[in-house]
Write a protein that holds these residues in place. Structure first.
Motif, PDB file in Angstrom:
ATOM      1  N   VAL A 213       0.853  -1.183   0.000  1.00 18.11           N
ATOM      2  CA  VAL A 213       0.000   0.000   0.000  1.00 18.11           C
ATOM      3  C   VAL A 213       0.891   1.235   0.000  1.00 18.11           C
ATOM      4  O   VAL A 213       1.825   1.327   0.786  1.00 18.11           O
ATOM      5  N   SER A 214       0.610   2.173  -0.892  1.00 20.71           N
ATOM      6  CA  SER A 214       1.436   3.369  -0.921  1.00 20.71           C
ATOM      7  C   SER A 214       0.888   4.392   0.072  1.00 20.71           C
ATOM      8  O   SER A 214      -0.299   4.431   0.367  1.00 20.71           O
ATOM      9  N   MET A 215       1.798   5.213   0.567  1.00 21.21           N
ATOM     10  CA  MET A 215       1.442   6.222   1.552  1.00 21.21           C
ATOM     11  C   MET A 215       0.579   7.308   0.909  1.00 21.21           C
ATOM     12  O   MET A 215       0.771   7.680  -0.232  1.00 21.21           O
ATOM     13  N   THR A 216      -0.364   7.816   1.665  1.00 16.78           N
ATOM     14  CA  THR A 216      -1.203   8.909   1.214  1.00 16.78           C
ATOM     15  C   THR A 216      -0.340  10.128   0.907  1.00 16.78           C
ATOM     16  O   THR A 216       0.528  10.495   1.694  1.00 16.78           O
ATOM     17  N   GLU A 217      -0.578  10.743  -0.260  1.00 17.12           N
ATOM     18  CA  GLU A 217       0.134  11.978  -0.620  1.00 17.12           C
ATOM     19  C   GLU A 217      -0.575  13.144   0.050  1.00 17.12           C
ATOM     20  O   GLU A 217      -1.799  13.248   0.012  1.00 17.12           O
ATOM     21  N   ASN A 218       0.193  14.044   0.646  1.00 18.04           N
ATOM     22  CA  ASN A 218      -0.380  15.182   1.357  1.00 18.04           C
ATOM     23  C   ASN A 218       0.315  16.474   0.949  1.00 18.04           C
ATOM     24  O   ASN A 218       1.480  16.455   0.555  1.00 18.04           O
ATOM     25  N   PRO A 219      -0.399  17.610   1.053  1.00 14.20           N
ATOM     26  CA  PRO A 219       0.211  18.894   0.733  1.00 14.20           C
ATOM     27  C   PRO A 219       1.296  19.262   1.738  1.00 14.20           C
ATOM     28  O   PRO A 219       1.314  18.762   2.864  1.00 14.20           O
ATOM     29  N   ALA A 220       2.171  20.159   1.322  1.00 15.05           N
ATOM     30  CA  ALA A 220       3.282  20.606   2.157  1.00 15.05           C
ATOM     31  C   ALA A 220       2.809  21.590   3.227  1.00 15.05           C
ATOM     32  O   ALA A 220       1.699  22.116   3.167  1.00 15.05           O
ATOM     33  N   SER A 221       3.679  21.837   4.182  1.00 19.02           N
ATOM     34  CA  SER A 221       3.426  22.824   5.223  1.00 19.02           C
ATOM     35  C   SER A 221       3.398  24.224   4.630  1.00 19.02           C
ATOM     36  O   SER A 221       4.035  24.495   3.613  1.00 19.02           O
ATOM     37  N   ILE A 222       2.677  25.107   5.311  1.00 20.25           N
ATOM     38  CA  ILE A 222       2.542  26.493   4.868  1.00 20.25           C
ATOM     39  C   ILE A 222       3.022  27.408   5.988  1.00 20.25           C
ATOM     40  O   ILE A 222       2.645  27.233   7.146  1.00 20.25           O
ATOM     41  N   VAL A 223       3.844  28.400   5.626  1.00 22.06           N
ATOM     42  CA  VAL A 223       4.310  29.397   6.579  1.00 22.06           C
ATOM     43  C   VAL A 223       3.438  30.636   6.451  1.00 22.06           C
ATOM     44  O   VAL A 223       3.151  31.098   5.350  1.00 22.06           O
ATOM     45  N   ASP A 224       2.999  31.162   7.589  1.00 20.40           N
ATOM     46  CA  ASP A 224       2.316  32.461   7.639  1.00 20.40           C
ATOM     47  C   ASP A 224       3.249  33.410   8.383  1.00 20.40           C
ATOM     48  O   ASP A 224       3.327  33.379   9.608  1.00 20.40           O
ATOM     49  N   GLU A 225       4.000  34.211   7.618  1.00 13.74           N
ATOM     50  CA  GLU A 225       5.002  35.088   8.224  1.00 13.74           C
ATOM     51  C   GLU A 225       4.379  36.183   9.079  1.00 13.74           C
ATOM     52  O   GLU A 225       5.009  36.664  10.018  1.00 13.74           O
ATOM     53  N   ASP A 226       3.149  36.591   8.776  1.00 13.21           N
ATOM     54  CA  ASP A 226       2.488  37.625   9.576  1.00 13.21           C
ATOM     55  C   ASP A 226       2.053  37.090  10.931  1.00 13.21           C
ATOM     56  O   ASP A 226       2.104  37.799  11.942  1.00 13.21           O
ATOM     57  N   ALA A 227       1.607  35.847  10.962  1.00 12.43           N
ATOM     58  CA  ALA A 227       1.151  35.236  12.218  1.00 12.43           C
ATOM     59  C   ALA A 227       2.269  34.449  12.918  1.00 12.43           C
ATOM     60  O   ALA A 227       2.069  33.948  14.021  1.00 12.43           O
ATOM     61  N   PHE A 228       3.435  34.329  12.255  1.00 13.56           N
ATOM     62  CA  PHE A 228       4.567  33.566  12.796  1.00 13.56           C
ATOM     63  C   PHE A 228       4.179  32.125  13.084  1.00 13.56           C
ATOM     64  O   PHE A 228       4.465  31.583  14.159  1.00 13.56           O
ATOM     65  N   THR A 229       3.500  31.490  12.126  1.00 11.87           N
ATOM     66  CA  THR A 229       3.079  30.098  12.303  1.00 11.87           C
ATOM     67  C   THR A 229       3.489  29.244  11.116  1.00 11.87           C
ATOM     68  O   THR A 229       3.684  29.739  10.002  1.00 11.87           O
ATOM     69  N   VAL A 230       3.582  27.953  11.380  1.00 10.48           N
ATOM     70  CA  VAL A 230       3.706  26.920  10.356  1.00 10.48           C
ATOM     71  C   VAL A 230       2.491  26.023  10.539  1.00 10.48           C
ATOM     72  O   VAL A 230       2.159  25.642  11.663  1.00 10.48           O
ATOM     73  N   ARG A 231       1.825  25.688   9.427  1.00  3.87           N
ATOM     74  CA  ARG A 231       0.610  24.866   9.483  1.00  3.87           C
ATOM     75  C   ARG A 231       0.713  23.774   8.416  1.00  3.87           C
ATOM     76  O   ARG A 231       1.157  24.008   7.305  1.00  3.87           O
ATOM     77  N   ARG A 232       0.235  22.591   8.792  1.00  2.41           N
ATOM     78  CA  ARG A 232       0.110  21.515   7.816  1.00  2.41           C
ATOM     79  C   ARG A 232      -1.104  20.680   8.157  1.00  2.41           C
ATOM     80  O   ARG A 232      -1.262  20.239   9.301  1.00  2.41           O
ATOM     81  N   SER A 233      -1.961  20.467   7.171  1.00  2.00           N
ATOM     82  CA  SER A 233      -3.110  19.580   7.318  1.00  2.00           C
ATOM     83  C   SER A 233      -2.911  18.394   6.399  1.00  2.00           C
ATOM     84  O   SER A 233      -2.634  18.571   5.211  1.00  2.00           O
ATOM     85  N   ILE A 234      -3.041  17.204   6.972  1.00  2.00           N
ATOM     86  CA  ILE A 234      -2.806  15.984   6.203  1.00  2.00           C
ATOM     87  C   ILE A 234      -3.923  14.982   6.456  1.00  2.00           C
ATOM     88  O   ILE A 234      -4.624  15.044   7.464  1.00  2.00           O
ATOM     89  N   ARG A 235      -4.042  14.066   5.525  1.00  5.05           N
ATOM     90  CA  ARG A 235      -4.986  12.961   5.637  1.00  5.05           C
ATOM     91  C   ARG A 235      -4.190  11.689   5.923  1.00  5.05           C
ATOM     92  O   ARG A 235      -3.136  11.461   5.322  1.00  5.05           O
ATOM     93  N   ILE A 236      -4.717  10.886   6.840  1.00  2.00           N
ATOM     94  CA  ILE A 236      -4.074   9.624   7.194  1.00  2.00           C
ATOM     95  C   ILE A 236      -5.126   8.535   7.096  1.00  2.00           C
ATOM     96  O   ILE A 236      -6.208   8.652   7.683  1.00  2.00           O
ATOM     97  N   ASN A 237      -4.827   7.493   6.350  1.00  7.26           N
ATOM     98  CA  ASN A 237      -5.762   6.377   6.194  1.00  7.26           C
ATOM     99  C   ASN A 237      -5.645   5.431   7.383  1.00  7.26           C
ATOM    100  O   ASN A 237      -5.159   4.310   7.274  1.00  7.26           O
TER     101      ASN A 237
END
Length: 165
Positions: A2-26
């Motif tokens: 079974v291949s691993m679920t492909e997920n989008p990369a992390s996103i930096v918000d320089e104004d809020a000083f955050t890193v965010r990543r939302s992924i799906r896991i089967n």
């Protein structure tokens, strides 16, 4: 295989000083919760993790081969939906202290939601404005979350498939 679920990369918000990543896991929420809260499981995909208990206030370390031990503390615990950790991560402070400190630390929060066929996991790391070089630290942690969470997805999905066999 079974291949691993492909997920989008992390996103930096320089104004809020955050890193965010939302992924799906089967895999079900319970399996993902264990992967992000049980030190012996976290140690299989992230840094070697030791905590002195469970829930808010539990403290310990996360150790990485080329980096050393980083103090870690549980800040929020709402099983099985939300867990947040505070950790020291500011290289500019020199030798990292042996306990979590507000200056130079950030908080990463995992939020789990049940979705059709698995779990949606979102991590948000915040507080980079408290570090000595926010832009460098944001980028470093953006790439770090991409690498580490991809390892976690592969591990959890492999374990979920093996449990079904």
């Amino acid at each position: 295989m079974v291949s691993m679920t492909e997920n989008p990369a992390s996103i930096v918000d320089e104004d809020a000083f955050t890193v965010r990543r939302s992924i799906r896991i089967n895999a079900p929420v319970e399996k993902v919760w264990r992967a992000i809260t049980q030190p012996e499981y976290i140690s299989r995909w992230f840094g070697r993790t030791v905590l002195d208990g469970v829930g808010v206030g539990a403290a310990g370390t996360m150790t990485f081969p080329d980096y050393g031990s980083i103090p870690l503390r549980v800040e929020e615990w709402d099983e099985p939906r939300v867990v947040a950790y505070r950790w020291n991560n500011d290289d500019a402070l020199g030798k990292l202290p042996d306990r979590v400190q507000e200056k130079g630390s950030t908080v990463f929060t995992f939020t789990l939601d049940e979705i059709d066929g698995g779990t949606q996991l979102t991590v948000v790391e915040a507080g980079f404005e408290n570090t000595s070089d926010p832009r460098v630290n944001l980028e470093s942690h953006r790439t770090g979350w991409d690498e580490e969470l991809d390892k976690m997805v592969a591990l959890v999905e492999k374990d979920a498939v093996e449990a079904d066999e």
